[in-house]
Motif scaffolding. Sequence first.
Motif, PDB file in Angstrom:
ATOM      1  N   SER A 288      -1.657 -24.058  -2.673  1.00  0.00           N
ATOM      2  CA  SER A 288      -2.407 -24.039  -1.414  1.00  0.00           C
ATOM      3  C   SER A 288      -3.072 -22.689  -1.178  1.00  0.00           C
ATOM      4  CB  SER A 288      -1.472 -24.382  -0.244  1.00  0.00           C
ATOM      5  OG  SER A 288      -2.150 -24.308   0.985  1.00  0.00           O
ATOM      6  N   LEU A 289      -2.338 -21.616  -1.424  1.00  0.00           N
ATOM      7  CA  LEU A 289      -2.899 -20.271  -1.260  1.00  0.00           C
ATOM      8  C   LEU A 289      -4.038 -20.027  -2.248  1.00  0.00           C
ATOM      9  CD1 LEU A 289       0.373 -18.183  -0.719  1.00  0.00           C
ATOM     10  CD2 LEU A 289      -1.411 -18.636   0.980  1.00  0.00           C
TER      11      LEU A 289
ATOM     12  N   GLU B  68      -5.983 -22.295  -3.661  1.00  0.00           N
ATOM     13  CA  GLU B  68      -7.141 -23.112  -3.291  1.00  0.00           C
ATOM     14  C   GLU B  68      -7.894 -22.535  -2.096  1.00  0.00           C
ATOM     15  OE1 GLU B  68      -6.195 -27.667  -4.684  1.00  0.00           O
ATOM     16  OE2 GLU B  68      -5.279 -26.996  -2.806  1.00  0.00           O
ATOM     17  N   SER B  69      -7.184 -21.838  -1.234  1.00  0.00           N
ATOM     18  CA  SER B  69      -7.822 -21.254  -0.049  1.00  0.00           C
ATOM     19  C   SER B  69      -8.540 -19.940  -0.365  1.00  0.00           C
ATOM     20  CB  SER B  69      -6.767 -21.004   1.035  1.00  0.00           C
ATOM     21  OG  SER B  69      -5.940 -19.893   0.698  1.00  0.00           O
TER      22      SER B  69
ATOM     23  N   PHE C  46      -6.928 -17.180  -1.097  1.00  0.00           N
ATOM     24  CA  PHE C  46      -6.080 -16.101  -0.575  1.00  0.00           C
ATOM     25  C   PHE C  46      -5.904 -14.959  -1.583  1.00  0.00           C
ATOM     26  CE2 PHE C  46      -2.027 -13.975   0.057  1.00  0.00           C
ATOM     27  CZ  PHE C  46      -1.998 -13.740   1.420  1.00  0.00           C
TER      28      PHE C  46
ATOM     29  N   SER D 239       1.439 -13.854   3.447  1.00  0.00           N
ATOM     30  CA  SER D 239       0.594 -14.802   4.167  1.00  0.00           C
ATOM     31  C   SER D 239       1.205 -15.041   5.545  1.00  0.00           C
ATOM     32  CB  SER D 239       0.496 -16.126   3.393  1.00  0.00           C
ATOM     33  OG  SER D 239       1.752 -16.781   3.389  1.00  0.00           O
TER      34      SER D 239
END
Length: 203
Positions: A68-69, A71-72, A74, A102
């Motif tokens: 998720s990180l 893909e964002s 980050f 995060s």
Amino acid sequence: MLKSILKKSTALLLAVICTLSFTTSCSKSDKTESTGKPQVQIEMENGDKMVLELYPEYAPETVNNFVSLAESGFYDGLTFHRIVKGFMIQGGDPKGDGTGGSEKNIKGEFSGNGFEQNTLSHTRGVISMARSQDPNSASSQFFIVHADSAFLDGQYAAFGKLISGEDVLDKIADTPVEANPFSGEVSVPTEPVKIKTVKVLSK
């Protein structure tokens, strides 16, 4: 004459079959077979790349958090801020000094925290989550093991392993470092070791 024609036809047919078989086998060997597991690529600012395969069967929430990180975006532009040759390289801190993370902390998926299904050992190339003394404080910081470090097993959430780019791991581990002014550990790169992007290749 009929026998001659049949022989020629049979020979031609066999040649076609062999050619098709060869083509098929070549096309299979040219492709990297998917294992069905998530894969991510860490590309450094200098173009060097490492590809990791992630193991949700050992640490599902940890894998989901990392993907998720990534893909964002980050991790894009962050650094490996802590490097100890013969041990590990650590990154993923937006502050760049080991104190950041995060907005979310996740459960520590390792046996020392009551999560028995994670039996992945911290061997060379394994990626694992960094944390503070709180077992459930992992956030975005991760480390990649440079040399087998079994003493970390059961205390940190290992969740994947390098499948290509061990030479890049070695190159980063060879980065000149100096003492951390707070801990005294000789692990702070003298020049930034920057991540260009972390890309999810498959989920």
